[in-house]
Design an enzyme around this catalytic site. Structure first.
Site, PDB file in Angstrom:
ATOM      1  N   GLU A   1      61.953 -68.416 -80.561  1.00 25.41           N
ATOM      2  CA  GLU A   1      62.267 -66.982 -80.584  1.00 25.41           C
ATOM      3  C   GLU A   1      63.777 -66.782 -80.509  1.00 25.41           C
ATOM      4  O   GLU A   1      64.336 -65.892 -81.139  1.00 25.41           O
ATOM      5  CB  GLU A   1      61.610 -66.262 -79.398  1.00 25.41           C
ATOM      6  CG  GLU A   1      60.094 -66.301 -79.410  1.00 25.41           C
ATOM      7  CD  GLU A   1      59.528 -65.502 -78.244  1.00 25.41           C
ATOM      8  OE1 GLU A   1      59.321 -66.095 -77.168  1.00 25.41           O
ATOM      9  OE2 GLU A   1      59.329 -64.280 -78.391  1.00 25.41           O
TER      10      GLU A   1
ATOM     11  N   TRP B   1      57.327 -65.898 -70.642  1.00 21.62           N
ATOM     12  CA  TRP B   1      58.565 -66.663 -70.779  1.00 21.62           C
ATOM     13  C   TRP B   1      58.789 -66.895 -72.258  1.00 21.62           C
ATOM     14  O   TRP B   1      57.900 -66.661 -73.089  1.00 21.62           O
ATOM     15  CB  TRP B   1      58.492 -67.985 -70.013  1.00 21.62           C
ATOM     16  CG  TRP B   1      57.245 -68.770 -70.309  1.00 21.62           C
ATOM     17  CD1 TRP B   1      56.986 -69.519 -71.419  1.00 21.62           C
ATOM     18  CD2 TRP B   1      56.067 -68.828 -69.498  1.00 21.62           C
ATOM     19  NE1 TRP B   1      55.727 -70.056 -71.339  1.00 21.62           N
ATOM     20  CE2 TRP B   1      55.139 -69.650 -70.173  1.00 21.62           C
ATOM     21  CE3 TRP B   1      55.711 -68.276 -68.253  1.00 21.62           C
ATOM     22  CZ2 TRP B   1      53.867 -69.928 -69.662  1.00 21.62           C
ATOM     23  CZ3 TRP B   1      54.452 -68.555 -67.753  1.00 21.62           C
ATOM     24  CH2 TRP B   1      53.550 -69.379 -68.445  1.00 21.62           C
TER      25      TRP B   1
ATOM     26  N   CYS C   1      50.300 -63.134 -80.206  1.00 22.44           N
ATOM     27  CA  CYS C   1      50.855 -63.927 -79.097  1.00 22.44           C
ATOM     28  C   CYS C   1      50.274 -65.342 -79.075  1.00 22.44           C
ATOM     29  O   CYS C   1      49.059 -65.535 -78.981  1.00 22.44           O
ATOM     30  CB  CYS C   1      50.598 -63.232 -77.770  1.00 22.44           C
ATOM     31  SG  CYS C   1      51.175 -64.184 -76.341  1.00 22.44           S
TER      32      CYS C   1
ATOM     33  N   ARG D   1      48.710 -66.902 -75.120  1.00 19.03           N
ATOM     34  CA  ARG D   1      47.604 -66.210 -74.450  1.00 19.03           C
ATOM     35  C   ARG D   1      46.778 -67.057 -73.491  1.00 19.03           C
ATOM     36  O   ARG D   1      45.962 -66.527 -72.751  1.00 19.03           O
ATOM     37  CB  ARG D   1      46.681 -65.586 -75.510  1.00 19.03           C
ATOM     38  CG  ARG D   1      47.258 -64.352 -76.145  1.00 19.03           C
ATOM     39  CD  ARG D   1      46.314 -63.799 -77.192  1.00 19.03           C
ATOM     40  NE  ARG D   1      46.482 -64.440 -78.490  1.00 19.03           N
ATOM     41  CZ  ARG D   1      45.638 -64.301 -79.500  1.00 19.03           C
ATOM     42  NH1 ARG D   1      44.549 -63.579 -79.350  1.00 19.03           N
ATOM     43  NH2 ARG D   1      45.875 -64.893 -80.669  1.00 19.03           N
TER      44      ARG D   1
END
Ligand code: ARG
Length: 360
Positions: free
Chosen positions: A241, A236, A65, A68
């Site tokens: 992506e 979000w 991720c 973070r």
């Protein structure tokens, strides 16, 4: 006495209480209590504070991720008392509404009861709480190819979508060995964004869209040896992506050839860089559209900067920032971020979120 569980629990409670700045005697007392509960029942029950901080630590430890930095802001819904399928669905609805927040997205997790001795397990079959169906039809695939297996499972159980490219899948909830129950999602609570472009006026005619909130619902949250296999969580979106993967991958919505054609690019040879040019405009369109719609989103350059601050924060706290480089680098212009130029230690720390076997 489950020694392994006790050891794992002790390690978590100790670290958790240290991070929360709890005094030594409180920690001692709590460890004693946990030890007794494990020897009497074979498991133990997190306090809300342990659950909340554990879920946040799990985010902090998520090597893949890039987002973070915000781990401490995770909102934790404690739904461990939920018993029935419809209660699960009601909690999921509440999660979607809270997280969506009219576009000002709030990171959240809803935690259902964990795997427990002599208790039926709660399972959410969906990969994400909001995701589009995918169908195999005579004229090719309609919708999201990544959802085809799950969509077929839903259809087998009596669900029928509109066969559009963007049908929101129903929730499939299973408790113990009972037949899974299907809950159609109320579209009123599903925020979606139509993709338009700041300069290319024809872009809206491609009729591309995406949903506002990615809520991963098939991973297991592990805290101190306790396994929460139903614990959907969201942040979000980072623009890429959607713009460089969901809408672009040739095994997903595969929109690059269409965008390139409308841009008038020479798609006859790779060296015209038509894919790269189409990617940039598609990603610009995604970021622009979310912004215009008032829906939180982050571009990959800003996200990388935020990861850098997270790395610095972790160093200050004396913790090592682990990471999975192959996932942290953004799928467009990776070398334009600092992530590309450094190495990450890929060790897995707990608490964390783990993949689990699909129930279907
Ligand atoms: N990559 C996934 C998707 O495109 C979502 C994963 C979680 N992403 C996030 N920004 N929290 O749907």
């Amino acid at each position: 006495m489950d020694i392994l569980l006790w050891k794992t629990a002790k390690q978590f409670i100790t670290q958790c209480y240290q991070e929360l700045g709890k005094p030594e005697d409180i920690l001692k007392e709590r460890l004693q209590e946990v030890k007794e509960e494990i020897s009497e029942t074979g498991s133990y029950t997190h306090t809300y504070e342990e659950l909340a901080h554990g879920a946040r630590m799990a985010w902090r430890n998520s090597n893949r991720c890039i987002g973070r930095l915000f781990w401490q802001t995770l909102h934790v819904f404690d739904e461990r008392r939920v018993q029935t399928e419809s209660q699960v669905a009601a909690a999921l609805k509440q999660h979607v509404e809270f997280a969506t927040n009219e576009g000002k997205i709030r990171p959240a997790i809803t935690v259902f009861r964990p795997e427990l001795p002599n208790k039926e397990t709660i399972k959410i079959w969906n990969h994400q709480l909001i995701r589009y169906a995918g169908y195999q039809t005579e004229s090719g695939i309609v919708g999201d190819p990544a959802s085809m297996d799950f969509t077929a499972e839903c259809e087998k159980r009596g669900w029928r979508g509109r066969q559009s490219d963007y049908d929101v899948l129903p929730w499939v909830i299973q408790i113990g060995n009972r037949k899974p129950e299907l809950f159609p999602v109320n579209l009123q609570i599903v925020k979606e964004v139509q993709i338009t472009h700041p300069d290319l006026t024809w872009f809206k005619d491609l009729s591309l869209q995406w949903y506002a909130v990615p809520i991963i619902s098939d991973m297991k949250l592990e805290i101190g040896g306790i396994h929460y296999q139903a614990a959907p969580f969201n942040g979000w979106y980072m623009g890429t992506e959607i713009g460089a993967r969901n809408l672009a991958d040739d095994f997903r919505y595969n929109k690059l050839p269409l965008v390139a054609e409308w841009m008038g690019l020479d798609t006859s040879k790779p060296s015209s860089l038509w894919k790269d040019r189409a990617l940039v405009e598609l990603n610009a369109a995604v970021l622009y559209s979310f912004k215009e719609a008032g829906v939180s989103i982050v571009d990959h350059h800003t996200a990388a900067q935020q990861l850098k601050i997270f790395e610095q924060n972790e160093a200050i706290e004396g913790r090592e920032c682990t990471g999975d480089w192959t996932w942290l680098i953004p799928p467009v212009s990776p070398a334009a971020t600092h992530i590309f130029h450094k190495e990450y230690n890929p060790s897995i720390q707990t608490p964390n979120y783990f993949h689990q076997n699909k129930p279907y």
